[in-house]
Design a protein around this motif. Structure first.
Motif, PDB file in Angstrom:
ATOM      1  N   ILE A 108      15.256 108.787 -36.050  1.00  0.00           N
ATOM      2  CA  ILE A 108      14.491 107.608 -36.463  1.00  0.00           C
ATOM      3  C   ILE A 108      13.006 107.928 -36.629  1.00  0.00           C
ATOM      4  CG2 ILE A 108      14.123 106.786 -34.086  1.00  0.00           C
ATOM      5  CD1 ILE A 108      14.438 103.928 -35.210  1.00  0.00           C
ATOM      6  N   THR A 109      12.530 108.898 -35.871  1.00  0.00           N
ATOM      7  CA  THR A 109      11.106 109.263 -35.959  1.00  0.00           C
ATOM      8  C   THR A 109      10.780 110.002 -37.251  1.00  0.00           C
ATOM      9  OG1 THR A 109      11.618 111.223 -34.628  1.00  0.00           O
ATOM     10  CG2 THR A 109      10.719 109.308 -33.469  1.00  0.00           C
ATOM     11  N   ASP A 110      11.806 110.430 -37.997  1.00  0.00           N
ATOM     12  CA  ASP A 110      11.556 111.095 -39.285  1.00  0.00           C
ATOM     13  C   ASP A 110      11.304 110.083 -40.394  1.00  0.00           C
ATOM     14  OD1 ASP A 110      11.827 113.592 -38.161  1.00  0.00           O
ATOM     15  OD2 ASP A 110      13.961 113.778 -38.659  1.00  0.00           O
ATOM     16  N   PHE A 111      11.572 108.819 -40.135  1.00  0.00           N
ATOM     17  CA  PHE A 111      11.340 107.772 -41.131  1.00  0.00           C
ATOM     18  C   PHE A 111       9.919 107.216 -40.956  1.00  0.00           C
ATOM     19  CE2 PHE A 111      15.867 108.042 -40.876  1.00  0.00           C
ATOM     20  CZ  PHE A 111      16.340 107.682 -42.128  1.00  0.00           C
ATOM     21  N   PRO A 112       9.221 106.906 -42.060  1.00  0.00           N
ATOM     22  CA  PRO A 112       7.867 106.338 -41.952  1.00  0.00           C
ATOM     23  C   PRO A 112       7.881 104.993 -41.234  1.00  0.00           C
ATOM     24  CG  PRO A 112       8.330 107.056 -44.209  1.00  0.00           C
ATOM     25  CD  PRO A 112       9.632 107.097 -43.463  1.00  0.00           C
ATOM     26  N   LYS A 113       6.991 104.840 -40.306  1.00  0.00           N
ATOM     27  CA  LYS A 113       6.938 103.598 -39.539  1.00  0.00           C
ATOM     28  C   LYS A 113       6.656 102.394 -40.439  1.00  0.00           C
ATOM     29  CE  LYS A 113       4.445 101.408 -35.700  1.00  0.00           C
ATOM     30  NZ  LYS A 113       3.388 101.584 -34.679  1.00  0.00           N
ATOM     31  N   ASN A 114       5.799 102.584 -41.446  1.00  0.00           N
ATOM     32  CA  ASN A 114       5.441 101.460 -42.311  1.00  0.00           C
ATOM     33  C   ASN A 114       6.592 101.018 -43.217  1.00  0.00           C
ATOM     34  OD1 ASN A 114       5.277 103.831 -43.856  1.00  0.00           O
ATOM     35  ND2 ASN A 114       3.786 102.945 -45.242  1.00  0.00           N
ATOM     36  N   LYS A 115       7.688 101.835 -43.256  1.00  0.00           N
ATOM     37  CA  LYS A 115       8.860 101.456 -44.030  1.00  0.00           C
ATOM     38  C   LYS A 115       9.927 100.784 -43.167  1.00  0.00           C
ATOM     39  CE  LYS A 115       7.499 102.916 -48.034  1.00  0.00           C
ATOM     40  NZ  LYS A 115       7.296 101.956 -49.167  1.00  0.00           N
ATOM     41  N   PHE A 116       9.648 100.624 -41.880  1.00  0.00           N
ATOM     42  CA  PHE A 116      10.558  99.885 -41.002  1.00  0.00           C
ATOM     43  C   PHE A 116      10.656  98.462 -41.539  1.00  0.00           C
ATOM     44  CE2 PHE A 116      11.380  97.532 -36.947  1.00  0.00           C
ATOM     45  CZ  PHE A 116      12.613  98.098 -36.674  1.00  0.00           C
ATOM     46  N   SER A 117      11.856  98.004 -41.791  1.00  0.00           N
ATOM     47  CA  SER A 117      12.071  96.752 -42.517  1.00  0.00           C
ATOM     48  C   SER A 117      11.294  95.579 -41.925  1.00  0.00           C
ATOM     49  CB  SER A 117      13.567  96.427 -42.552  1.00  0.00           C
ATOM     50  OG  SER A 117      13.788  95.243 -43.275  1.00  0.00           O
ATOM     51  N   ALA A 118      11.375  95.421 -40.598  1.00  0.00           N
ATOM     52  CA  ALA A 118      10.698  94.289 -39.953  1.00  0.00           C
ATOM     53  C   ALA A 118       9.187  94.362 -40.170  1.00  0.00           C
ATOM     54  CB  ALA A 118      11.018  94.270 -38.467  1.00  0.00           C
ATOM     55  N   ILE A 119       8.618  95.570 -40.059  1.00  0.00           N
ATOM     56  CA  ILE A 119       7.175  95.742 -40.249  1.00  0.00           C
ATOM     57  C   ILE A 119       6.805  95.554 -41.717  1.00  0.00           C
ATOM     58  CG2 ILE A 119       5.281  97.418 -40.180  1.00  0.00           C
ATOM     59  CD1 ILE A 119       6.464  98.548 -37.647  1.00  0.00           C
ATOM     60  N   GLU A 120       7.585  96.159 -42.617  1.00  0.00           N
ATOM     61  CA  GLU A 120       7.275  96.069 -44.045  1.00  0.00           C
ATOM     62  C   GLU A 120       7.310  94.631 -44.528  1.00  0.00           C
ATOM     63  OE1 GLU A 120       7.781  96.202 -48.391  1.00  0.00           O
ATOM     64  OE2 GLU A 120       9.152  95.353 -46.895  1.00  0.00           O
ATOM     65  N   ASN A 121       8.284  93.858 -44.055  1.00  0.00           N
ATOM     66  CA  ASN A 121       8.379  92.441 -44.453  1.00  0.00           C
ATOM     67  C   ASN A 121       7.192  91.632 -43.954  1.00  0.00           C
ATOM     68  OD1 ASN A 121      10.787  92.530 -45.905  1.00  0.00           O
ATOM     69  ND2 ASN A 121      12.045  92.316 -44.075  1.00  0.00           N
ATOM     70  N   VAL A 122       6.786  91.886 -42.709  1.00  0.00           N
ATOM     71  CA  VAL A 122       5.638  91.166 -42.152  1.00  0.00           C
ATOM     72  C   VAL A 122       4.352  91.543 -42.886  1.00  0.00           C
ATOM     73  CG1 VAL A 122       4.183  90.889 -40.110  1.00  0.00           C
ATOM     74  CG2 VAL A 122       6.666  90.830 -39.879  1.00  0.00           C
ATOM     75  N   VAL A 123       4.190  92.835 -43.157  1.00  0.00           N
ATOM     76  CA  VAL A 123       2.990  93.299 -43.869  1.00  0.00           C
ATOM     77  C   VAL A 123       2.928  92.682 -45.264  1.00  0.00           C
ATOM     78  CG1 VAL A 123       1.878  95.310 -44.903  1.00  0.00           C
ATOM     79  CG2 VAL A 123       2.755  95.447 -42.580  1.00  0.00           C
ATOM     80  N   TRP A 124       4.071  92.629 -45.956  1.00  0.00           N
ATOM     81  CA  TRP A 124       4.100  92.018 -47.282  1.00  0.00           C
ATOM     82  C   TRP A 124       3.758  90.528 -47.199  1.00  0.00           C
ATOM     83  CZ3 TRP A 124       3.760  91.861 -52.285  1.00  0.00           C
ATOM     84  CH2 TRP A 124       4.272  90.776 -52.987  1.00  0.00           C
ATOM     85  N   SER A 125       4.348  89.832 -46.240  1.00  0.00           N
ATOM     86  CA  SER A 125       4.065  88.399 -46.083  1.00  0.00           C
ATOM     87  C   SER A 125       2.586  88.171 -45.773  1.00  0.00           C
ATOM     88  CB  SER A 125       4.936  87.803 -44.968  1.00  0.00           C
ATOM     89  OG  SER A 125       6.301  87.874 -45.293  1.00  0.00           O
ATOM     90  N   ASN A 126       2.037  89.030 -44.907  1.00  0.00           N
ATOM     91  CA  ASN A 126       0.615  88.913 -44.581  1.00  0.00           C
ATOM     92  C   ASN A 126      -0.257  89.147 -45.807  1.00  0.00           C
ATOM     93  OD1 ASN A 126       1.517  88.514 -42.006  1.00  0.00           O
ATOM     94  ND2 ASN A 126       0.636  90.372 -41.140  1.00  0.00           N
ATOM     95  N   TYR A 127       0.124  90.157 -46.590  1.00  0.00           N
ATOM     96  CA  TYR A 127      -0.633  90.454 -47.812  1.00  0.00           C
ATOM     97  C   TYR A 127      -0.558  89.285 -48.786  1.00  0.00           C
ATOM     98  CZ  TYR A 127      -1.425  92.247 -52.512  1.00  0.00           C
ATOM     99  OH  TYR A 127      -1.859  92.402 -53.803  1.00  0.00           O
ATOM    100  N   LEU A 128       0.645  88.749 -48.940  1.00  0.00           N
ATOM    101  CA  LEU A 128       0.844  87.630 -49.862  1.00  0.00           C
ATOM    102  C   LEU A 128       0.014  86.420 -49.431  1.00  0.00           C
ATOM    103  CD1 LEU A 128       2.500  86.538 -52.279  1.00  0.00           C
ATOM    104  CD2 LEU A 128       4.214  85.779 -50.633  1.00  0.00           C
ATOM    105  N   ASN A 129       0.071  86.090 -48.141  1.00  0.00           N
ATOM    106  CA  ASN A 129      -0.655  84.917 -47.642  1.00  0.00           C
ATOM    107  C   ASN A 129      -2.163  85.125 -47.671  1.00  0.00           C
ATOM    108  OD1 ASN A 129       1.779  83.594 -47.114  1.00  0.00           O
ATOM    109  ND2 ASN A 129       1.904  84.412 -45.032  1.00  0.00           N
ATOM    110  N   SER A 130      -2.609  86.304 -47.252  1.00  0.00           N
ATOM    111  CA  SER A 130      -4.055  86.555 -47.233  1.00  0.00           C
ATOM    112  C   SER A 130      -4.625  86.592 -48.647  1.00  0.00           C
ATOM    113  CB  SER A 130      -4.360  87.871 -46.505  1.00  0.00           C
ATOM    114  OG  SER A 130      -3.772  88.968 -47.172  1.00  0.00           O
ATOM    115  N   THR A 131      -3.857  87.176 -49.580  1.00  0.00           N
ATOM    116  CA  THR A 131      -4.324  87.208 -50.974  1.00  0.00           C
ATOM    117  C   THR A 131      -4.403  85.798 -51.541  1.00  0.00           C
ATOM    118  OG1 THR A 131      -3.295  89.376 -51.279  1.00  0.00           O
ATOM    119  CG2 THR A 131      -3.898  88.179 -53.258  1.00  0.00           C
TER     120      THR A 131
END
Length: 463
Positions: free
Chosen positions: A260-283
């Motif tokens: 699991i540590t070989d996968f990028p942390k920022n591509k973790f589904s739960a994190i990526e979805n939250v980051v996208w939602s935050n970007y969408l709302n902040s924009t």
């Protein structure tokens, strides 16, 4: 009796270890492909993905340069041996990416005895301060995101189907082993019953009847195990587009366990979805402008009785938290006409109050987004620990099963030799074969568990 029973054991062992893992002419990948192709939900998601792509293309067109040309209404009138014609051709160009700029040219023409033109003109409008451009870019991003999410759902369904395929296959092996063990149990009880009959027990004696019932119970259990296995096999083959007659070799692919540590942390589904939602709302919040300003200008021309007149106009429109106003200037070029100016102001107190509420709501939303990201980070940490532990356990279990398979294989071969020499009993020989069969199944199950582990791990991340 001894030879007959031995043949039964060997035939059932072959059934478990070979028959259920053989599908003539179809490889693992082909069976899996057939399994996926027959899934209606997969087809529905594939259609949804195509619809998302079409919707994205439509959004691109809607937010691109818009050009239109029109002849307007053309009127032809026949009167007094004369043909009078009037038309109002126009051309307009709208460029959303250029501050929502729109240019329009209209030329109303009337042809009677002379050519006349009334209020022909050129107009131009643009936004100086607004959120239109930023909102348009965000709309395109949301549209592209919809395509990505549709594709992810399709990929997730493929993963779910492969997991279901593996679990059904694993269950099939397990049911096959149940048949073998039921056969073993029946054989043991039959031998015991034969011994009781040889000892001369009466058919009405409790020991005789108990042993007889035990055999019947074992026969029932065997038939039940065979029926359960047969039903599952039939269902599995139908789902894979195969039949009983297609049985051949099926190799379970070996795989290397992912980390699991070989996968990028920022591509973790739960994190990526939250980051996208935050970007969408902040924009969206940043795109909102308390103050907006737009400008327009125009030039109008009229031709009547060979006399040309023209007017040049310009204006500004502004708004701020419920207060709005506009001012327009008109400059006739005719010396006899005078320039003019008009303006207006309006105030909506409710809009002012709503603007304050919107600001407070945005602040609370930002705080909530920070907590959502923190929660996703914690979920990632817990998941890493869980999957690292699972990985170590799977590796340990697989190595252990391989060692046991080798050990039981050697034991089965040695036992067979000593059985043929008459040194070990038939029950010991059958027990050695049984242990070897279970060891083979354990290795196969470990391979399937590793494939499922990798599928589960991949499904936690987005591409």
């Amino acid at each position: 009796m001894k030879t007959k029973n031995t043949k039964k054991v060997i035939s059932v062992l072959v059934l478990v270890l070979i028959v259920i893992s053989r599908f003539y002419g179809l490889t693992y990948d082909e069976l899996l492909q057939n399994y996926c192709n027959q899934d209606i939900q997969f087809e529905e998601l594939a259609i949804s993905y195509q619809q998302a792509e079409l919707s994205h293309r439509k959004t691109q067109i809607d937010n691109g340069v818009e050009f239109s040309a029109s002849t307007g209404s053309i009127k032809i009138e026949f009167a007094d041996n004369q043909v009078n014609t009037s038309l109002s051709p126009s051309i307009s160009v709208k460029i959303p990416s250029l501050s929502n700029t729109e240019a329009k040219i209209s030329v109303p023409i009337s042809i009677e005895e002379d050519v006349s033109m009334q209020n022909a003109g050129i107009s131009l409008s643009t936004e100086i301060i607004s959120s239109s451009k930023a909102n348009r870019e965000l709309t395109l991003e949301k549209s592209l995101r919809s395509v990505e999410e549709a594709q992810r759902k399709l990929t997730a369904r493929i993963v779910a189907l492969e997991k279901a395929f593996l679990n059904e296959l694993k269950n099939l092996y397990s049911l096959g082993l149940d048949v073998y063990e039921a056969e073993e149990d029946l054989l043991t009880k039959q031998i015991s019953f034969e011994g009781i009959k040889l000892q001369g027990y009466s058919t009405t004696s409790p020991k005789y009847r108990s042993s007889q019932l035990s055999v019947k119970s074992a026969e029932y259990d065997l038939e039940k195990a065979k029926r359960k296995y047969s039903n599952s096999l039939e269902k599995f083959l139908a789902a894979c587009g195969a039949t009983e007659l297609d049985i051949y070799s099926l190799e379970i692919p070996e795989t290397e366990l992912l980390k699991i540590t070989d996968f990028p942390k920022n591509k973790f589904s739960a994190i990526e979805n939250v980051v996208w939602s935050n970007y969408l709302n902040s924009t969206s919040r940043n795109n909102k402008k308390d103050f907006t300003l737009s400008a327009n200008t125009s030039a109008n021309f009229s031709l009547m009785n060979e006399t040309m007149s023209s007017t040049i106009g310009a204006g500004l429109t502004a708004a701020f938290k419920g207060i709005s106003g506009n001012i327009n200037f008109s400059f006739p070029t005719n010396d006899k006409s005078n320039p003019s100016v008009s303006f207006s102001l309006s105030w909506n107190p409710n809009q002012s109050k709503l603007a304050l509420i919107s600001e407070e709501t945005s602040t609370l939303q930002e705080q909530q987004e920070v907590l959502s990201l923190k929660k996703a980070e914690e979920s990632y940490t817990d998941t890493v620990n869980e999957y690292e532990t699972n990985r170590e356990n799977l590796l340990w279990q697989y190595e252990k099963n391989l060692e046991e398979e080798t050990m039981y294989k050697e034991l089965a071969e040695d036992t067979q030799y000593w059985y043929n020499e008459g040194i070990v009993s038939e029950s010991e020989y059958r027990q050695a074969n049984s242990n070897y069969a279970k060891a083979i199944l354990s290795v196969t199950s470990s391979k399937i568990d590793q494939l499922i582990y990798n599928l589960d791990l991949k499904s936690l991340f987005v591409e």
